[in-house]
Design an enzyme around this catalytic site. Sequence first.
Site, PDB file in Angstrom:
ATOM      1  N   ALA A 154       0.836  -1.206   0.000  1.00 13.42           N
ATOM      2  CA  ALA A 154       0.000   0.000   0.000  1.00 13.42           C
ATOM      3  C   ALA A 154       0.870   1.253   0.000  1.00 13.42           C
ATOM      4  O   ALA A 154       0.487   2.290  -0.551  1.00 13.42           O
ATOM      5  CB  ALA A 154      -0.922  -0.001   1.213  1.00 13.42           C
TER       6      ALA A 154
ATOM      7  N   GLU B  73      12.143  -9.574 -10.255  1.00 15.70           N
ATOM      8  CA  GLU B  73      13.563  -9.886 -10.478  1.00 15.70           C
ATOM      9  C   GLU B  73      14.364  -9.764  -9.190  1.00 15.70           C
ATOM     10  O   GLU B  73      15.257 -10.559  -8.914  1.00 15.70           O
ATOM     11  CB  GLU B  73      14.161  -8.937 -11.531  1.00 15.70           C
TER      12      GLU B  73
END
Length: 160
Positions: A65, A74
């Site tokens: 959030a 990655e």
Amino acid sequence: MQKQLLSTYEEYDSIEELNESDRDLLMKAREATRSAYAPYSQFKVGAAAKLANGEIIRGSNQENASFPAGICAERVLLSSASSFFPSVPVETIAISYQHKDQNHLYKPIAPCGICRQTLQEYELRFHQPIRIVLGGMNGKVYIIPRASNLLPLSFDSTNL
Ligand code: THU
């Protein structure tokens, strides 16, 4: 004096043209999109790595959030690789994604800038290139022979 920065990659029409190992890894990256936590962007990224010891590990983007606290697939993947197998180089990483607009999914996506920097650190640390296989849920596949090809004129430990 003008200088040029050149970077090369391979392009394939579909996953069918890849060798078995790369094909398998891209399939695993596609599967890994299902573990993404992306309620804010709805953009689910999956990554899979083949390590030099034959282990395959996966990662996916994990949002928050508080947006900057989110982490790309990655970097989730490389953090896992480094934590579980700290002395084993990564040979190849495949990256795929899911998007709410299904028409998007034929086009490979490439790692963001911060992920390129992280990939480069991993490469330099092990003195071994990391191949990158990029593909959507279908369509063309790109293979980048070494992660540092994505980050020309970069900053690294030799600059410190
Ligand atoms: N994302 C990745 O996981 N990898 C990238 O290389 C590009 C972007 C994620 C971050 C965020 O959760 C979402 O995709 C939209 O930017």
